[in-house]
Each structure stands twice: as C-alpha cells, then as structure tokens.
Motif scaffolding. Structure first.
Motif, mmCIF file in Angstrom:
data_model
loop_
_atom_site.group_PDB
_atom_site.id
_atom_site.type_symbol
_atom_site.label_atom_id
_atom_site.label_comp_id
_atom_site.label_asym_id
_atom_site.label_seq_id
_atom_site.Cartn_x
_atom_site.Cartn_y
_atom_site.Cartn_z
ATOM 1 N N ILE A 152 0.829 -1.212 0.000
ATOM 2 C CA ILE A 152 0.000 0.000 0.000
ATOM 3 C C ILE A 152 0.863 1.261 0.000
ATOM 4 C CG2 ILE A 152 -0.178 0.170 2.519
ATOM 5 C CD1 ILE A 152 -3.160 0.933 2.101
ATOM 6 N N LEU A 153 2.132 1.132 0.394
ATOM 7 C CA LEU A 153 3.017 2.295 0.408
ATOM 8 C C LEU A 153 3.311 2.840 -0.989
ATOM 9 C CD1 LEU A 153 5.700 1.457 3.144
ATOM 10 C CD2 LEU A 153 3.599 2.795 3.352
ATOM 11 N N THR A 154 3.052 2.043 -2.026
ATOM 12 C CA THR A 154 3.308 2.528 -3.387
ATOM 13 C C THR A 154 2.435 3.723 -3.730
ATOM 14 O OG1 THR A 154 1.719 0.935 -4.295
ATOM 15 C CG2 THR A 154 4.038 0.272 -4.245
ATOM 16 N N THR A 155 1.286 3.831 -3.084
ATOM 17 C CA THR A 155 0.387 4.965 -3.354
ATOM 18 C C THR A 155 0.101 5.796 -2.109
ATOM 19 O OG1 THR A 155 -1.582 3.567 -2.980
ATOM 20 C CG2 THR A 155 -0.753 3.733 -5.247
ATOM 21 N N ALA A 156 0.699 5.430 -0.971
ATOM 22 C CA ALA A 156 0.329 6.077 0.288
ATOM 23 C C ALA A 156 1.171 7.299 0.622
ATOM 24 C CB ALA A 156 0.430 5.077 1.437
ATOM 25 N N ILE A 157 2.271 7.503 -0.090
ATOM 26 C CA ILE A 157 3.095 8.687 0.148
ATOM 27 C C ILE A 157 3.166 9.480 -1.151
ATOM 28 C CG2 ILE A 157 5.388 9.554 0.757
ATOM 29 C CD1 ILE A 157 5.786 7.219 2.541
ATOM 30 N N PRO A 158 2.676 10.714 -1.153
ATOM 31 C CA PRO A 158 2.744 11.522 -2.368
ATOM 32 C C PRO A 158 4.188 11.638 -2.857
ATOM 33 C CG PRO A 158 1.364 12.586 -0.718
ATOM 34 C CD PRO A 158 2.041 11.444 -0.034
ATOM 35 N N THR A 159 4.358 11.742 -4.179
ATOM 36 C CA THR A 159 5.689 11.899 -4.749
ATOM 37 C C THR A 159 6.449 13.000 -4.016
ATOM 38 O OG1 THR A 159 4.890 11.203 -6.918
ATOM 39 C CG2 THR A 159 6.980 12.403 -6.854
ATOM 40 N N SER A 160 7.646 12.664 -3.542
ATOM 41 C CA SER A 160 8.410 13.598 -2.721
ATOM 42 C C SER A 160 9.846 13.685 -3.221
ATOM 43 C CB SER A 160 8.406 13.147 -1.254
ATOM 44 O OG SER A 160 7.084 13.026 -0.752
ATOM 45 N N ILE A 161 10.353 14.889 -3.319
ATOM 46 C CA ILE A 161 11.723 15.137 -3.758
ATOM 47 C C ILE A 161 12.477 15.819 -2.626
ATOM 48 C CG2 ILE A 161 13.207 16.180 -5.510
ATOM 49 C CD1 ILE A 161 11.199 14.157 -6.653
ATOM 50 N N HIS A 162 13.566 15.210 -2.195
ATOM 51 C CA HIS A 162 14.394 15.815 -1.142
ATOM 52 C C HIS A 162 15.600 16.493 -1.783
ATOM 53 C CE1 HIS A 162 18.039 15.193 1.560
ATOM 54 N NE2 HIS A 162 17.396 16.220 2.054
ATOM 55 N N PHE A 163 15.865 17.721 -1.369
ATOM 56 C CA PHE A 163 17.072 18.399 -1.851
ATOM 57 C C PHE A 163 17.640 19.274 -0.741
ATOM 58 C CE2 PHE A 163 13.425 20.998 -2.954
ATOM 59 C CZ PHE A 163 13.811 22.313 -2.693
ATOM 60 N N GLU A 164 18.919 19.586 -0.872
ATOM 61 C CA GLU A 164 19.607 20.431 0.098
ATOM 62 C C GLU A 164 20.005 21.738 -0.574
ATOM 63 O OE1 GLU A 164 22.734 18.566 2.300
ATOM 64 O OE2 GLU A 164 21.757 16.603 2.234
ATOM 65 N N LEU A 165 19.808 22.832 0.148
ATOM 66 C CA LEU A 165 20.063 24.150 -0.435
ATOM 67 C C LEU A 165 20.543 25.097 0.654
ATOM 68 C CD1 LEU A 165 19.822 25.962 -2.969
ATOM 69 C CD2 LEU A 165 17.479 26.465 -2.271
ATOM 70 N N ASP A 166 21.697 25.707 0.417
ATOM 71 C CA ASP A 166 22.240 26.682 1.363
ATOM 72 C C ASP A 166 21.846 28.109 1.006
ATOM 73 O OD1 ASP A 166 23.684 25.035 3.204
ATOM 74 O OD2 ASP A 166 25.116 24.633 1.615
ATOM 75 N N PHE A 167 21.827 28.405 -0.299
ATOM 76 C CA PHE A 167 21.524 29.761 -0.745
ATOM 77 C C PHE A 167 20.608 29.712 -1.958
ATOM 78 C CE2 PHE A 167 25.623 29.990 1.412
ATOM 79 C CZ PHE A 167 25.371 30.996 2.326
#
Length: 405
Positions: free
Chosen positions: A99-114
């Motif tokens: 069920i986790l295939t559809t239970a978490i909306p598409t999410s993009i993690h990124f790191e940004l200092d400035f």
C-alpha cells in the motif's frame, strides 16, 4: 519477590504528565513515581524512564535489561521528512504490491544553502519528476496545474510551508527567505518562525500536494493517529483518532488569482491547529469516529491506516536499521498525520516523535488518557510481567521478528 517498579516521569508538558502518572498508577498500583533522576549508581533495579528524550539515560538503558524507556535512540528513518519517502521506497522496491506505493505523495528531497543555487540543488537531487511536472504546468491555467508543497525538512509545527506550481514560483520562495545583507542574516527569522534563512533550514522536501482532499463542512482536515511501537518490534494503532480541521473553508489553489494569493490563503490549506492563532475554531478538533461520514468508509480508512503503518514501520525496521534502531527495552508513541482525498485514498503526510498531545484540547482529554492507559498496559505492564497485556483500543497492526533480538 520481584523488586518494585520505579518510574521517573520527568515530562515537561504539564498537560500530559498527570495523565501518564494516572495511567501508571491505575495499571500498576504499587508503582513508585519519582520526578527527578536518582544519583548515578543508585538507580532502582526495575526502572522506567518516561521522560523527555534528552533526559533519558541511554548508557544505563543499554546496560540494564530490566530498565525501560519511552523512546528509541534513533528513529529518523520515520520522523525526518526527507527520510520518510526513502524508507517507503526501500520497501516498495521489494514489495511492489504494498500500500506504500500509493500512500506517500511523490516527494523530492534536496539540500540548499543559498537561493541562487536552487537550479544546482534540483540537478543534484535528480528531481526529474518535479521539474517535468512544473514544466508541464507552464502553459496551463491555474485550475489545471499539478500543485506541490514545499516543506522544510527540519522544521515542525507547520512552519515554512508554501504551495507552488512553477519553478519560478519555487525560486521566488527561496528569494523571499534570503537575507539582503550580513546584518540581516544575523537577525533572520520572525516571531512566527517564517522568513528563516535558507542556509538555516537547508533540507527541503517538495511533495506533490493532495489538492482534492475530502472535505467535511467545506473544510479540509487531516487525521492524527497515535502509533505505539513496542520493543523490537510490535506496532499498535490507537483506535481513537483525531480529525484536525483547517481554520478556513477550502478553496482549490487553482481558483486563486496567482500563487501569492494562494500562499496568502494558507488558512484553508493548513490543518495544523498550532498555526491558527486567532482563527482557531472551537470545532477545529473532533474525534475521527464522530465525523459526519459513512461508517463503512471510516472503517475502510482505519483499515488502510493500519496497513500503511504496518508496512512503514516494518520497512524502517528491516531496511533502515542505521536510521531506526529498536531495542527490546524501549517503546515510543508517535503521531502520524494522514489525509484522505475525494476518492477515499489515504496518504501519510508525516511522522512525529513526542507528538503534541495538547492538540486534543480540554474537551477531548479523555482520548489521551485512554492512550496512556493503553500504553501502560501494552508496553509497561507487559514488559515487567512478561505476559502480554492487551487493550482493545490498541490495535496490533504488525509484529516483526528482527535478527539479533
């Protein structure tokens, strides 16, 4: 004769501490309650630490098998916004029908200092899905776009959330947070926690926004579910859940004039009651089972939540053991937030350690009392009697046998 159980209840929250004490005394009448840690070396043999995370004696806990604590040492696989989607992905790669295939909306993690390095940050994060979505929105009217929500990965209480649908809108958010001078950088951030420097937040999650949520009375809500993890590892969902409503009626972001208007009207999108301030409605928190919705639909939502919780915690325990370390003599209560869309699909938004129990308000305090009683039975009494004690309000959704325990 077994030594008495001594419980250190050193919990700063005045709302919840009396409920913990009452629950322990109800389930274990001869328990000894203390509010300050004993001298080093003078700790009792059977010692429960139900305290703030920073006050737990971790070395003693790992050394003494008869000690019990109310938290795990490491659980960021679940409670960090940028770790949660990765935890689910590890599981769904091997279990594509989960069920986790559809239970978490598409999410993009990124790191940004400035702010000026946003383009590079998205490249480094392989944010193809995000960029493709934003590019596809370019020639579409507001009401046909796919919307995204920006979440600072290390913030809490809903701070720093913004909606966007175009890459230039995302860039504008970071430009707004960037200080104009070194002097401004030293005093960045306002009383509400907004306007923080990008470099202070650093970790971000861009998540596909559930823009067609199920509404009750024209308002959006999310479900707060309390989950009890015990030892290594049993997982329970507390059946008495909450529904937390937005301060204002919901309006689809596409109905606004522009993105500035969307983010000026976040009161209809954000259901975190700690953000509502003067707009807080007395009816902003209700019990889940009291909602004016078909009972069979509510039961389906609860069933789906149990399945999501089970897979999520098993994934963390099996695939993220560096970032989620369970031990037999610990338990922990987590607060999970879910949203349901108009097609009754359930999505998990985040997992919180040491959740804010005051969100129930005074009128629903008995719900938290029941949670503490269930925890005292299932986690504490079971640990010391070595016999499983059950509570019908605590629904077991997963039991995981881990190597090494």
């Amino acid at each position: 004769m077994a030594a008495p159980i001594t419980a250190l209840v050193d919990y700063e929250d005045p709302y919840v501490r009396p409920k913990i004490v009452a629950a322990l005394r109800k389930q274990i009448p001869d328990i000894q309650i203390i509010d300050a840690a004993p001298e080093k070396g003078a700790e009792p043999e059977r010692y429960l630490q139900w305290s703030d995370y920073e006050k737990i004696d971790w070395d003693g806990l790992l050394e003494h098998k008869s000690w019990l604590a109310c938290a795990y040492i490491i659980r960021k696989a679940l409670i960090r916004k940028h770790h949660l989607p990765l935890t689910a992905t590890h599981w769904t790669t091997k279990h594509p029908t989960s069920i986790l295939t559809t239970a978490i909306p598409t999410s993009i993690h990124f790191e940004l200092d400035f702010a000026e390095f946003l383009d590079d940050a998205l490249d480094a994060a392989d944010a193809y899905d995000l960029r493709a979505s934003l590019a596809a929105n370019t020639d579409l009217p507001m009401n046909e776009r796919k919307w995204w929500i920006l979440k600072p990965g290390m913030s809490d209480r809903g701070q720093g959330l913004r909606l966007f649908s175009m890459e230039e809108e995302l860039q504008a958010i970071f430009d707004e947070w960037e200080p104009e001078s070194d002097d401004e950088a030293e005093g960045s951030g306002d009383e509400d926690g907004e306007g923080e420097m990008t470099s202070q937040l650093r970790h971000f999650v861009a998540q596909e926004y559930v823009d067609r949520p199920l509404l009750v009375g024209g308002k959006k809500f999310h479900i707060r579910t309390y989950v009890l993890a015990v030892g290594a590892l049993k997982v329970y969902v507390y059946r008495e859940m909450l529904a937390l409503f937005s301060a204002q009626s919901y309006r689809h972001p596409g109905e606004a004039e522009d993105v500035e208007e969307v983010n000026a009207e976040l009161g209809g999108h954000l259901t975190n009651t700690c953000l509502q301030g003067a707009f807080t409605d007395p009816d902003s928190v209700k019990t889940f089972w009291s909602l004016d919705l078909p009972q069979e639909k509510l039961e389906k939502v609860f069933k789906d939540i149990g399945e999501i919780v089970g897979d999520l915690f098993e994934s963390a325990a099996r695939t993220q053991r560096v970032h989620f370390q369970t031990i037999p003599n610990a338990f922990e209560i987590f607060g999970l937030d879910f949203v349901v869309d108009q097609d009754w699909k359930v999505s998990v938004l985040e997992v919180n350690a040491y959740p804010d129990f005051k969100q129930t308000g005074k009128d629903l305090g008995s719900l938290i009392e029941g949670l503490m009683e269930g925890t005292a039975k299932v986690a504490v009494e079971t640990f010391y009697t070595k016999e499983e004690v059950t509570d019908e309000r605590m629904v077991k959704v997963r039991e995981v046998e881990l190597d090494g325990w």
